[in-house]
Design a protein around this motif. Structure first.
Motif, PDB file in Angstrom:
ATOM      1  N   CYS A  17     -36.126 -26.694  28.797  1.00  0.00           N
ATOM      2  CA  CYS A  17     -37.309 -25.852  29.330  1.00  0.00           C
ATOM      3  C   CYS A  17     -38.571 -26.782  29.299  1.00  0.00           C
ATOM      4  O   CYS A  17     -39.617 -26.712  30.124  1.00  0.00           O
ATOM      5  CB  CYS A  17     -37.588 -24.698  28.790  1.00  0.00           C
ATOM      6  SG  CYS A  17     -36.236 -23.500  28.758  1.00  0.00           S
ATOM      7  N   LYS A  18     -38.633 -27.843  28.319  1.00  0.00           N
ATOM      8  CA  LYS A  18     -39.646 -28.421  28.182  1.00  0.00           C
ATOM      9  C   LYS A  18     -39.726 -29.455  29.325  1.00  0.00           C
ATOM     10  O   LYS A  18     -40.777 -29.632  29.976  1.00  0.00           O
ATOM     11  CB  LYS A  18     -39.418 -29.456  26.939  1.00  0.00           C
ATOM     12  CG  LYS A  18     -40.561 -30.134  26.531  1.00  0.00           C
ATOM     13  CD  LYS A  18     -40.376 -31.110  25.311  1.00  0.00           C
ATOM     14  CE  LYS A  18     -41.619 -32.067  25.141  1.00  0.00           C
ATOM     15  NZ  LYS A  18     -41.013 -33.312  24.128  1.00  0.00           N
ATOM     16  N   ASP A  19     -38.579 -30.030  29.759  1.00  0.00           N
ATOM     17  CA  ASP A  19     -38.474 -30.833  30.858  1.00  0.00           C
ATOM     18  C   ASP A  19     -39.014 -29.929  32.336  1.00  0.00           C
ATOM     19  O   ASP A  19     -39.602 -30.518  33.045  1.00  0.00           O
ATOM     20  CB  ASP A  19     -36.902 -31.235  30.825  1.00  0.00           C
ATOM     21  CG  ASP A  19     -36.668 -32.242  32.035  1.00  0.00           C
ATOM     22  OD1 ASP A  19     -37.578 -32.982  32.338  1.00  0.00           O
ATOM     23  OD2 ASP A  19     -35.399 -32.428  32.522  1.00  0.00           O
ATOM     24  N   THR A  49     -44.772 -20.173  27.567  1.00  0.00           N
ATOM     25  CA  THR A  49     -46.328 -19.948  27.307  1.00  0.00           C
ATOM     26  C   THR A  49     -46.640 -19.952  25.751  1.00  0.00           C
ATOM     27  O   THR A  49     -47.806 -20.214  25.419  1.00  0.00           O
ATOM     28  CB  THR A  49     -46.434 -18.556  27.847  1.00  0.00           C
ATOM     29  OG1 THR A  49     -45.656 -17.660  27.472  1.00  0.00           O
ATOM     30  CG2 THR A  49     -46.750 -18.423  29.397  1.00  0.00           C
ATOM     31  N   THR A  50     -45.628 -19.633  24.875  1.00  0.00           N
ATOM     32  CA  THR A  50     -45.822 -19.779  23.395  1.00  0.00           C
ATOM     33  C   THR A  50     -46.366 -21.232  22.949  1.00  0.00           C
ATOM     34  O   THR A  50     -45.659 -22.027  22.984  1.00  0.00           O
ATOM     35  CB  THR A  50     -44.879 -19.256  22.711  1.00  0.00           C
ATOM     36  OG1 THR A  50     -44.616 -17.952  23.017  1.00  0.00           O
ATOM     37  CG2 THR A  50     -45.259 -18.937  21.189  1.00  0.00           C
ATOM     38  N   GLY A  54     -42.491 -24.571  26.924  1.00  0.00           N
ATOM     39  CA  GLY A  54     -41.510 -25.472  26.944  1.00  0.00           C
ATOM     40  C   GLY A  54     -40.281 -25.143  25.791  1.00  0.00           C
ATOM     41  O   GLY A  54     -39.732 -25.889  25.479  1.00  0.00           O
ATOM     42  N   TRP A  55     -40.155 -23.877  25.443  1.00  0.00           N
ATOM     43  CA  TRP A  55     -39.081 -23.544  24.342  1.00  0.00           C
ATOM     44  C   TRP A  55     -37.953 -23.178  25.116  1.00  0.00           C
ATOM     45  O   TRP A  55     -37.898 -22.230  26.056  1.00  0.00           O
ATOM     46  CB  TRP A  55     -39.775 -22.313  23.522  1.00  0.00           C
ATOM     47  CG  TRP A  55     -40.837 -22.704  22.771  1.00  0.00           C
ATOM     48  CD1 TRP A  55     -42.240 -22.543  23.230  1.00  0.00           C
ATOM     49  CD2 TRP A  55     -40.774 -23.470  21.438  1.00  0.00           C
ATOM     50  NE1 TRP A  55     -43.059 -22.999  22.132  1.00  0.00           N
ATOM     51  CE2 TRP A  55     -42.323 -23.563  21.099  1.00  0.00           C
ATOM     52  CE3 TRP A  55     -39.830 -24.028  20.442  1.00  0.00           C
ATOM     53  CZ2 TRP A  55     -42.699 -23.947  19.775  1.00  0.00           C
ATOM     54  CZ3 TRP A  55     -40.140 -24.452  19.419  1.00  0.00           C
ATOM     55  CH2 TRP A  55     -41.773 -24.692  19.040  1.00  0.00           C
ATOM     56  N   THR A  56     -36.724 -23.469  24.808  1.00  0.00           N
ATOM     57  CA  THR A  56     -35.374 -23.389  25.351  1.00  0.00           C
ATOM     58  C   THR A  56     -34.603 -22.516  24.309  1.00  0.00           C
ATOM     59  O   THR A  56     -34.308 -22.910  23.243  1.00  0.00           O
ATOM     60  CB  THR A  56     -34.411 -24.623  25.617  1.00  0.00           C
ATOM     61  OG1 THR A  56     -35.565 -25.589  26.506  1.00  0.00           O
ATOM     62  CG2 THR A  56     -33.378 -24.388  26.455  1.00  0.00           C
ATOM     63  N   LEU A  57     -34.235 -21.427  24.783  1.00  0.00           N
ATOM     64  CA  LEU A  57     -33.204 -20.647  24.063  1.00  0.00           C
ATOM     65  C   LEU A  57     -31.876 -21.268  23.945  1.00  0.00           C
ATOM     66  O   LEU A  57     -31.344 -21.388  25.103  1.00  0.00           O
ATOM     67  CB  LEU A  57     -33.089 -19.275  24.770  1.00  0.00           C
ATOM     68  CG  LEU A  57     -32.190 -18.173  24.082  1.00  0.00           C
ATOM     69  CD1 LEU A  57     -32.597 -17.697  22.635  1.00  0.00           C
ATOM     70  CD2 LEU A  57     -31.717 -16.999  24.875  1.00  0.00           C
ATOM     71  N   VAL A  58     -31.477 -21.483  22.943  1.00  0.00           N
ATOM     72  CA  VAL A  58     -29.976 -22.222  22.796  1.00  0.00           C
ATOM     73  C   VAL A  58     -29.196 -21.347  22.192  1.00  0.00           C
ATOM     74  O   VAL A  58     -27.925 -21.578  22.143  1.00  0.00           O
ATOM     75  CB  VAL A  58     -30.320 -23.674  21.922  1.00  0.00           C
ATOM     76  CG1 VAL A  58     -31.159 -24.639  22.701  1.00  0.00           C
ATOM     77  CG2 VAL A  58     -30.766 -23.323  20.595  1.00  0.00           C
TER      78      VAL A  58
END
Ligand code: G3P
Ligand code: CA
Ligand code: CA
Ligand code: CA
Length: 289
Positions: A17-19, A49-50, A54-58
């Motif tokens: 998500c950062k990418d 947004t937080t 760019g935070w990816t749920l893994v």
């Protein structure tokens, strides 16, 4: 010539998500397709947004039946009972088996290739009530926190590598000498005091809130993967830490399962060693950035 080789296509597909945020300028929370370095395409949720996004749920850890002790659905501990012959249980913290899907991450366990393939620096955790729809996760989450120290750089860039170093396995070490890292967190929803009150008074007496701890070990040498916003000061870690190896000796198999022993003094009572109903009935969503 409009044809793209598989390699070119992989290169153009975002890998986190950062990418997606940095290279493709996407800034909306929601479900997106990502690609692993080996070309596995999967869908997951991005928090854009937080704290800069760019935070990816893994992954998500969901307790489908706290009365079921290392039974079906306890994928992050063991679905094979609590035998010492299977000390690492299903081994999910340090293998490449994937399960579930993003849309159902609050209704069942979820683990995608990002868990072991993304190189990240920090972790975020959301506590979201079970069975919430994706569009309501952010609204209904009652506790959210993230690390800022870039600690994953020292542990191989993700939890898969961290747990190779700190196996979530019965008899891998003892308490307190062999706990994995406790990392300070910043709260995005809730605060340390609220976090602490999700656990019963006995648990509060032997934990300090404001941290996330990896690979905790209890008195009887059972291993747990993640302590929820707390750092253990004592060795009854089974009441605030989740995931685990396949064997929990104390009153076996009463403490074996994805939410370990959150019900030691009754289900959802928040008394003695028991967790509150709120945290017991919420999935733990794990993000990387
Ligand atoms: O983890 C708590 C347990 O080790 C002791 O419980 O019920 O004997 O006080 P109890
Ligand atoms: Ca269970
Ligand atoms: Ca589960
Ligand atoms: Ca105990």
């Amino acid at each position: 010539n409009l044809s793209l080789s598989v390699r070119e296509l992989e290169y153009s597909t975002p890998q986190s998500c950062k990418d997606l945020k940095q290279r493709f300028n996407i800034n909306q929370d929601g479900l997106y397709y990502l690609s692993s370095p080996t070309g596995v395409v999967y869908q997951t949720y991005c928090d854009m947004t937080t704290a800069g996004g760019g935070w990816t749920l893994v992954a998500s850890v969901h307790e489908n039946n706290l009365y079921g002790k290392c039974t079906t659905g306890d994928r992050w501990s063991s679905q094979q009972g609590g035998s010492p012959n299977v000390p690492d249980g299903d081994g999910s913290w340090s293998n490449t088996v994937t399960f579930g899907n993003a849309e159902a991450a609050t209704s069942d366990d979820f683990k995608n290739p990002g868990y072991y393939d993304i190189t990240a620096e920090n972790v975020a955790v959301w506590h979201v009530p079970n069975n919430e729809r994706v569009g309501r996760w952010k609204l209904t989450s009652f506790l959210r926190y993230h690390t800022e120290s870039k600690f994953l750089r020292s542990y191989g860039g993700n939890l898969y590598n961290l747990f190779k170093q700190f196996p979530v396995k019965y008899n891998a070490g003892s308490c307190p000498a062999n706990h994995g890292p406790s990392v300070p967190v910043v709260y995005d929803v809730g605060d340390a005091s609220f976090n602490h009150k999700l656990f019963g008074p006995h648990v509060r007496g032997e934990t300090e809130p404001g941290f996330i701890t990896f690979r905790a070990i209890n008195h009887e040498k059972a291993a747990m993967a993640i302590c929820l916003g707390v750092k253990p000061k004592g060795c009854n870690t089974e009441h605030s830490c989740i995931g685990g190896g396949g064997h929990f000796p104390e009153a076996s198999p009463r403490q074996c399962g994805d939410f370990a022993s959150f019900d030691w003094d009754g289900y959802g009572t928040n008394a003695g060693w028991s967790a509150s109903k709120q945290v017991t009935e919420a999935a733990v969503l794990i993000f990387y950035r």
